[in-house]
Design an enzyme around this catalytic site. Structure first.
Site, PDB file in Angstrom:
ATOM      1  N   ASP A 122       0.866  -1.169   0.000  1.00 48.83           N
ATOM      2  CA  ASP A 122       0.000   0.000   0.000  1.00 48.83           C
ATOM      3  C   ASP A 122       0.911   1.229   0.000  1.00 48.83           C
ATOM      4  OD1 ASP A 122      -2.218   1.508  -0.034  1.00 48.83           O
ATOM      5  OD2 ASP A 122      -2.956   0.932   1.941  1.00 48.83           O
ATOM      6  N   ASP A 144      -8.049  -7.398   0.888  1.00 47.04           N
ATOM      7  CA  ASP A 144      -7.142  -7.490   2.037  1.00 47.04           C
ATOM      8  C   ASP A 144      -7.931  -7.039   3.235  1.00 47.04           C
ATOM      9  OD1 ASP A 144      -6.899  -4.480   1.356  1.00 47.04           O
ATOM     10  OD2 ASP A 144      -5.887  -4.660   3.285  1.00 47.04           O
ATOM     11  N   CYS A 148     -12.443 -28.335   9.284  1.00 47.53           N
ATOM     12  CA  CYS A 148     -11.426 -27.363   8.864  1.00 47.53           C
ATOM     13  C   CYS A 148     -10.055 -28.044   8.812  1.00 47.53           C
ATOM     14  CB  CYS A 148     -11.392 -26.175   9.817  1.00 47.53           C
ATOM     15  SG  CYS A 148     -10.060 -25.005   9.445  1.00 47.53           S
ATOM     16  N   CYS A 173      -7.099 -26.490   8.884  1.00 44.87           N
ATOM     17  CA  CYS A 173      -5.998 -25.635   9.369  1.00 44.87           C
ATOM     18  C   CYS A 173      -5.220 -26.325  10.483  1.00 44.87           C
ATOM     19  CB  CYS A 173      -6.517 -24.280   9.837  1.00 44.87           C
ATOM     20  SG  CYS A 173      -7.073 -24.235  11.551  1.00 44.87           S
ATOM     21  N   CYS A 198      -7.104 -26.436  13.878  1.00 46.74           N
ATOM     22  CA  CYS A 198      -8.217 -27.388  13.961  1.00 46.74           C
ATOM     23  C   CYS A 198      -7.737 -28.828  13.893  1.00 46.74           C
ATOM     24  CB  CYS A 198      -9.242 -27.096  12.868  1.00 46.74           C
ATOM     25  SG  CYS A 198     -10.201 -25.608  13.222  1.00 46.74           S
ATOM     26  N   HIS A 210      -6.160 -20.119  12.147  1.00 48.65           N
ATOM     27  CA  HIS A 210      -7.475 -20.610  11.714  1.00 48.65           C
ATOM     28  C   HIS A 210      -8.213 -19.569  10.874  1.00 48.65           C
ATOM     29  CE1 HIS A 210     -11.453 -22.366  11.603  1.00 48.65           C
ATOM     30  NE2 HIS A 210     -11.891 -21.152  11.904  1.00 48.65           N
TER      31      HIS A 210
END
Lengths: 380, 380
Positions: A90, A263, A301, A303, A306, A332
């Site tokens: 940015d 984002d 999930c 991840c 998890c 997560h």
């Protein structure tokens, strides 16, 4: 540079592929926010494992700390932070107008005081582009004037004119090898200003177009409207990026409105407050309700959190202030955003996006708390 | 249960192997401290990758939060925190005497107020052993009376007598399946009290013996002396554990004095202050000196942090308060401790320990700051 692979029949959703110096990005894409050179609490290996394609860095913050000279000596931002994949930076415009104490808006930029130590600094199109060139990001953003949600029509008009003028200046600056440059459309929820700004920027022939002036405290309907009134003026052949947005449900809706890139600090910010995102909305893992809940944050999930930990354990960690708790919620939540984007891409490819969108909206119950967290814009 | 594999010719250093219900531990070993069910800022995968064999948990803290019932429902501490390897639990004695507001020392334990919310609690041999049985740790510690470094001879005597009496009570309590139990020798730097306490405990036939009453604010020479005057009274056939110690250089010296097991909060605590351990002593990665230092924390180190990041980047992260900074220093410091223990074991096996010890001491420059950090005992 950008290939439009498929367009959804039921909406404006698009499947695309963006090629950058450090790799290809499949769109729609969620970009994790690494404002100060680190996606908060997550390491690069974890980012790659969860399918992160591209992360953000920020000109304003990195220019203050560690300072450009250090990053230059490191061989650029990719080397400094050890992230070999694409980075979007940015321009710092958002921070100059939201974080810093503005001293004077001038013809070629803004004189302001650092939010950190009050030192007098100057940032304008030329400076922002020079910094981004030195950072060596894959995508540089123009230096824009991002007014608050409460701006008067007169202020909005001045911001649009300044944004167009500065965009032109940015377009003319030298860039890093292969570095792309995106314009930023301002104009609030004013149809004609959005149109005027978009058309002027498109005339400058950018590599992509961001819709700015959202995630500045406005209610959701206004945010959606800002996107809707801007999108028609953006070329279909270029990627569109909605800055600073949003919740998982908002992202799916914004994809349906023709947005390709997002984002947002929400996944990592709410994680640090003990909140996790699921397909049914956000839940407070820190709350007493999870005390003896031995399920993962979200069933099914994939991840790291998890696969390894229960809500009860994570709740305990958050409750006693152990860093592993906020780390795992950050992991997560970020994976959840990336997974939703993977599913969105698959659904567009399979021509089932309408169904996916309907189901997602039906399952997801938005909570006011999370919407308010988004409104706290300072961290972006 | 404990195999003594080799004894060093030049010192009292020993190479051993301790078998527990959740696996074998090679000694000398450093045990990372996971007081509240998490080694601060490090996840279980990172712990395994860096060669962690065994971690610590704490009865006092875990009993207050999340509370025993939650851990029992989870199927024990290993399941609750997802750590399938050995765990040693401290009895809570140290915390009752250092953290809590003591109400009354009674025949069978201590009535005290929680350091957290002031609620009235009771912990004694019976309670500490019952909690550790429910936690299901591989090694349980007896509930001892750990007096401060400033204790009078009369207080020290009372503590020794109470420690022996309570150790006997602990010995008689039921334990988890296969759970080992270690006695804790008190007695400050008083030869006869250490001897008396050690002999009484050895008479109770524990699976191992800890030397307590160290890391309670005493200067290094007194700490070394407490170990030296206790060790001769401990059976060579059982593991010896020096509680709450120490710096890397101290660990090597304590191995030479016949100690097999160590735990210490230093690696993770000083990490959170931006300090890293190296073979030359500790360095402040947070300091300005590292601003443009593009070397890893320690050349040749195989830890995740040193393989991926420079001092300059880590310094930036620490400087701006990014969690990844303290995470990576925690990883490096913990790996450094484990690596030193690996080298110590190799040196004893190769009969080169005398040389290793000499070189280590010659290279390592202790800093006062780190020694003071150890003296802040509350966290153990």
């Amino acid at each position: 540079m950008f290939e439009l692979l498929k367009t959804d029949a039921s909406s404006k959703a698009r499947l695309g592929r963006l090629t950058t110096p450090h790799g290809v990005v499949d769109t729609p894409v969620f970009m994790s926010v690494g404002t100060q050179g680190s996606v908060k609490a997550i390491d690069p290996r974890e980012l790659r494992e969860m399918g992160t394609q591209i992360i953000l860095g920020n000109t304003y913050h990195l220019n203050i700390r560690p300072g450009l000279e250090i990053i230059r000596q490191a061989g650029g931002l990719h080397h400094f932070i050890n992230w070999p994949a694409p980075i979007l930076t940015d321009s710092g415009g958002f921070q100059v107008f939201s974080l810093a104490t503005i001293r004077k808006i001038q013809e070629h930029g803004v004189e302001f005081r650092s939010h950190l130590d009050g030192s007098l600094l100057f940032l304008g199109p030329k400076e922002a582009m020079a910094i981004q060139a030195a950072l060596g990001s894959d995508i540089a953003m123009v230096f824009d004037d991002c007014p608050p949600h409460t701006a008067t029509p007169r202020e909005l008009r001045a911001a649009v004119e300044r944004t167009i003028r500065w965009a032109k200046e940015c377009r003319e600056q030298p860039r890093a090898n292969g570095q792309l440059i995106f314009g930023i459309v301002q104009g609030g929820v004013n149809n004609s200003m959005r149109e005027e700004c978009a058309k002027a920027l498109v005339g400058l022939n950018f590599d992509g177009y961001a819709i700015g002036g959202v995630s500045v405290g406005e209610p959701e309907p206004e945010m959606m409207r800002a996107i809707e009134i801007t999108e028609p003026f953006l070329p279909v052949t270029q990627p569109r990026y909605a800055m600073g947005l949003g919740t998982p449900a908002q992202l799916v809706e914004l994809v349906a409105r023709g947005v390709d890139m997002f984002d947002c600090v929400l996944p990592t910010r709410v994680a640090r407050n003990g909140t996790a995102f699921t397909r049914n909305g956000s839940i407070s893992v820190k709350a007493g309700a999870c005390k003896a809940d031995f399920r993962p944050i979200e069933e099914g999930c994939d991840c790291f959190a998890c696969r390894h930990f229960t809500r009860a354990y994570l709740r305990h960690l958050l409750n006693v202030g152990e860093i592993l708790g906020l780390r795992m919620l950050s992991v997560h939540n970020t994976r959840m955003y990336l997974k939703v984007m993977e599913e969105v891409r698959q659904a567009i490819a399979n021509e089932t996006f309408a169904e996916y969108r309907r189901e997602f909206a039906a399952n997801y119950v938005p909570t006011q708390k999370v919407l308010l967290a988004r409104a706290a814009v300072a961290e972006r």
